[in-house]
Design a protein around this motif. Structure first.
Motif, PDB file in Angstrom:
ATOM      1  N   ILE A  24      16.455 -31.866  47.699  1.00  0.00           N
ATOM      2  CA  ILE A  24      15.420 -32.091  46.688  1.00  0.00           C
ATOM      3  C   ILE A  24      15.434 -33.545  46.232  1.00  0.00           C
ATOM      4  CG2 ILE A  24      14.692 -31.539  44.332  1.00  0.00           C
ATOM      5  CD1 ILE A  24      15.643 -28.657  44.852  1.00  0.00           C
ATOM      6  N   ALA A  25      16.625 -34.075  45.950  1.00  0.00           N
ATOM      7  CA  ALA A  25      16.729 -35.463  45.513  1.00  0.00           C
ATOM      8  C   ALA A  25      16.138 -36.405  46.554  1.00  0.00           C
ATOM      9  CB  ALA A  25      18.192 -35.813  45.239  1.00  0.00           C
ATOM     10  N   GLU A  26      16.471 -36.188  47.818  1.00  0.00           N
ATOM     11  CA  GLU A  26      15.972 -37.060  48.881  1.00  0.00           C
ATOM     12  C   GLU A  26      14.455 -36.938  49.039  1.00  0.00           C
ATOM     13  OE1 GLU A  26      18.358 -35.928  52.216  1.00  0.00           O
ATOM     14  OE2 GLU A  26      20.056 -37.179  51.606  1.00  0.00           O
ATOM     15  N   ARG A  27      13.941 -35.720  48.916  1.00  0.00           N
ATOM     16  CA  ARG A  27      12.497 -35.529  49.069  1.00  0.00           C
ATOM     17  C   ARG A  27      11.727 -36.163  47.914  1.00  0.00           C
ATOM     18  NH1 ARG A  27       8.103 -32.481  51.181  1.00  0.00           N
ATOM     19  NH2 ARG A  27       6.370 -33.630  50.211  1.00  0.00           N
ATOM     20  N   LEU A  28      12.181 -35.978  46.674  1.00  0.00           N
ATOM     21  CA  LEU A  28      11.487 -36.570  45.531  1.00  0.00           C
ATOM     22  C   LEU A  28      11.523 -38.095  45.611  1.00  0.00           C
ATOM     23  CD1 LEU A  28      12.563 -34.256  42.553  1.00  0.00           C
ATOM     24  CD2 LEU A  28      10.582 -34.050  44.083  1.00  0.00           C
ATOM     25  N   ALA A  29      12.650 -38.634  46.080  1.00  0.00           N
ATOM     26  CA  ALA A  29      12.742 -40.085  46.244  1.00  0.00           C
ATOM     27  C   ALA A  29      11.771 -40.574  47.313  1.00  0.00           C
ATOM     28  CB  ALA A  29      14.172 -40.488  46.594  1.00  0.00           C
ATOM     29  N   ARG A  30      11.649 -39.833  48.422  1.00  0.00           N
ATOM     30  CA  ARG A  30      10.687 -40.216  49.464  1.00  0.00           C
ATOM     31  C   ARG A  30       9.262 -40.223  48.923  1.00  0.00           C
ATOM     32  NH1 ARG A  30      13.635 -36.833  52.838  1.00  0.00           N
ATOM     33  NH2 ARG A  30      11.984 -35.258  52.894  1.00  0.00           N
ATOM     34  N   ASP A  31       9.009 -39.341  47.959  1.00  0.00           N
ATOM     35  CA  ASP A  31       7.679 -39.269  47.365  1.00  0.00           C
ATOM     36  C   ASP A  31       7.472 -40.314  46.279  1.00  0.00           C
ATOM     37  OD1 ASP A  31       7.041 -37.229  49.068  1.00  0.00           O
ATOM     38  OD2 ASP A  31       7.036 -35.639  47.565  1.00  0.00           O
ATOM     39  N   GLY A  32       8.492 -41.158  46.036  1.00  0.00           N
ATOM     40  CA  GLY A  32       8.310 -42.290  45.140  1.00  0.00           C
ATOM     41  C   GLY A  32       8.993 -42.219  43.801  1.00  0.00           C
ATOM     42  N   ALA A  33       9.617 -41.086  43.470  1.00  0.00           N
ATOM     43  CA  ALA A  33      10.259 -40.954  42.165  1.00  0.00           C
ATOM     44  C   ALA A  33      11.583 -41.709  42.116  1.00  0.00           C
ATOM     45  CB  ALA A  33      10.503 -39.485  41.844  1.00  0.00           C
ATOM     46  N   VAL A  34      11.929 -42.216  40.928  1.00  0.00           N
ATOM     47  CA  VAL A  34      13.297 -42.653  40.657  1.00  0.00           C
ATOM     48  C   VAL A  34      14.106 -41.387  40.387  1.00  0.00           C
ATOM     49  CG1 VAL A  34      14.798 -43.911  39.085  1.00  0.00           C
ATOM     50  CG2 VAL A  34      12.554 -44.840  39.672  1.00  0.00           C
ATOM     51  N   VAL A  35      15.181 -41.184  41.115  1.00  0.00           N
ATOM     52  CA  VAL A  35      15.924 -39.927  41.031  1.00  0.00           C
ATOM     53  C   VAL A  35      17.315 -40.158  40.447  1.00  0.00           C
ATOM     54  CG1 VAL A  35      16.883 -37.976  42.310  1.00  0.00           C
ATOM     55  CG2 VAL A  35      14.670 -38.951  42.983  1.00  0.00           C
ATOM     56  N   ALA A  36      17.589 -39.454  39.348  1.00  0.00           N
ATOM     57  CA  ALA A  36      18.941 -39.379  38.806  1.00  0.00           C
ATOM     58  C   ALA A  36      19.527 -38.062  39.276  1.00  0.00           C
ATOM     59  CB  ALA A  36      18.915 -39.431  37.282  1.00  0.00           C
ATOM     60  N   LEU A  37      20.608 -38.106  40.044  1.00  0.00           N
ATOM     61  CA  LEU A  37      21.205 -36.873  40.549  1.00  0.00           C
ATOM     62  C   LEU A  37      22.608 -36.716  39.979  1.00  0.00           C
ATOM     63  CD1 LEU A  37      23.347 -37.522  43.238  1.00  0.00           C
ATOM     64  CD2 LEU A  37      21.161 -38.459  44.002  1.00  0.00           C
ATOM     65  N   THR A  38      22.943 -35.504  39.598  1.00  0.00           N
ATOM     66  CA  THR A  38      24.250 -35.268  38.997  1.00  0.00           C
ATOM     67  C   THR A  38      25.201 -34.627  40.000  1.00  0.00           C
ATOM     68  OG1 THR A  38      24.011 -32.981  38.164  1.00  0.00           O
ATOM     69  CG2 THR A  38      22.999 -34.757  36.854  1.00  0.00           C
ATOM     70  N   TYR A  39      26.477 -34.838  39.724  1.00  0.00           N
ATOM     71  CA  TYR A  39      27.531 -34.207  40.511  1.00  0.00           C
ATOM     72  C   TYR A  39      28.654 -33.821  39.565  1.00  0.00           C
ATOM     73  CZ  TYR A  39      30.122 -38.584  40.003  1.00  0.00           C
ATOM     74  OH  TYR A  39      30.776 -39.670  39.474  1.00  0.00           O
ATOM     75  N   ALA A  40      29.420 -32.810  39.954  1.00  0.00           N
ATOM     76  CA  ALA A  40      30.528 -32.346  39.123  1.00  0.00           C
ATOM     77  C   ALA A  40      31.852 -32.944  39.553  1.00  0.00           C
ATOM     78  CB  ALA A  40      30.605 -30.817  39.148  1.00  0.00           C
TER      79      ALA A  40
END
Length: 257
Positions: A24-40
């Motif tokens: 999802i993060a990679e797809r939204l970024a490809r569509d132009g969004a700035v993506v903040a992704l979290t990890y534990a």
């Protein structure tokens, strides 16, 4: 890069270091969004996703966020606020994807109170307060996407608490859609079936019988891939889905028909 239909948008994707969240993060970024992704826990995996996105011309950054604890949402958004100014023009967010979750859940006889509390804390309480705290940052006409599960609508006694958390998440989606509709904000759930991710790797990958059985459950005759779910999330995040809200989108490939 893709069509850039999310240019100028900012997205938060929880659990974005692997599996469905990563896709999802990679797809939204490809569509132009700035993506903040979290990890534990896996910082290396999260930064690998960020670097891959940047290499492809996108914009992303990683946030450490251990969910399931009191105060987790406040800590997450504080970390977001501290970094977002380096990547976007303001501290607003347009898309919140509640993807992080745990699947550990025993049957009724073996489930402990601690196990029950853990799965509900991560799968239900965390998304609730992430949205509550995020609303002051979420722009009008924003998007909330909750990653549910086909298990929410099936009898699976071996994972009884897990299924219950996803049913709760779907009800949360309904209430968000009703409450936030006046602001043009949509809220929807995506309910995957069996997906070929690291979570399922132990029993699925390298096991032809298991793969054949899992494939036979879907009308489309194969095991799902993270990208199958990510593409649905991307649709819901876009303006194309502006008139879709309060829905749970089945992403099981027709399992259980």
């Amino acid at each position: 890069m893709g069509t850039q239909r999310l240019e100028g948008k900012t997205a938060l994707v929880t659990g974005g270091s692997r599996g469905i969240g990563r896709a999802i993060a990679e797809r939204l970024a490809r569509d132009g969004a700035v993506v903040a992704l979290t990890y534990a826990r896996d910082e290396s995996a999260a930064h690998d996703v960020v670097e891959r996105i940047r290499k492809d011309g996108g914009r992303a950054f990683a946030l450490h966020a251990e969910l399931g604890r009191h105060g987790d949402a406040t800590a997450l958004w504080s970390a977001f606020d501290a970094q977002i100014s380096h990547h976007a023009t303001d501290q607003a967010v347009d898309i919140i994807v509640n993807n992080a979750g745990i699947g550990r859940s025993a049957d009724l006889a073996l489930l402990t109170e601690a196990g029950f509390d853990e799965v509900f804390a991560v799968n239900v309480r965390a998304p609730f307060f992430i949205v509550q705290e995020g609303l002051k940052r979420l722009r009008d006409a924003g998007r909330i996407i909750n990653i549910s599960s086909g298990a929410a609508h099936l009898a699976m006694p071996e994972a009884i608490a897990y299924g219950a958390t996803k049913s709760a998440l779907d009800n949360f989606t309904l209430n968000l859609a009703k409450q936030l509709g006046a602001r043009g904000i949509t809220a929807n759930s995506v309910a995957p079936g069996i997906i070929d991710t690291d979570v399922n790797a132990g029993w699925l990958r390298g096991n032809p019988e298991a793969e054949a059985h899992a494939s036979s459950l879907a009308a489309l005759g194969r095991v799902g891939r993270p990208e199958d779910v990510a593409d649905i999330a991307a649709f819901l995040a876009s303006d194309d889905a502006r008139w879709v809200t309060g829905r749970t989108i089945d992403a099981t490939g027709g399992s259980g028909l």
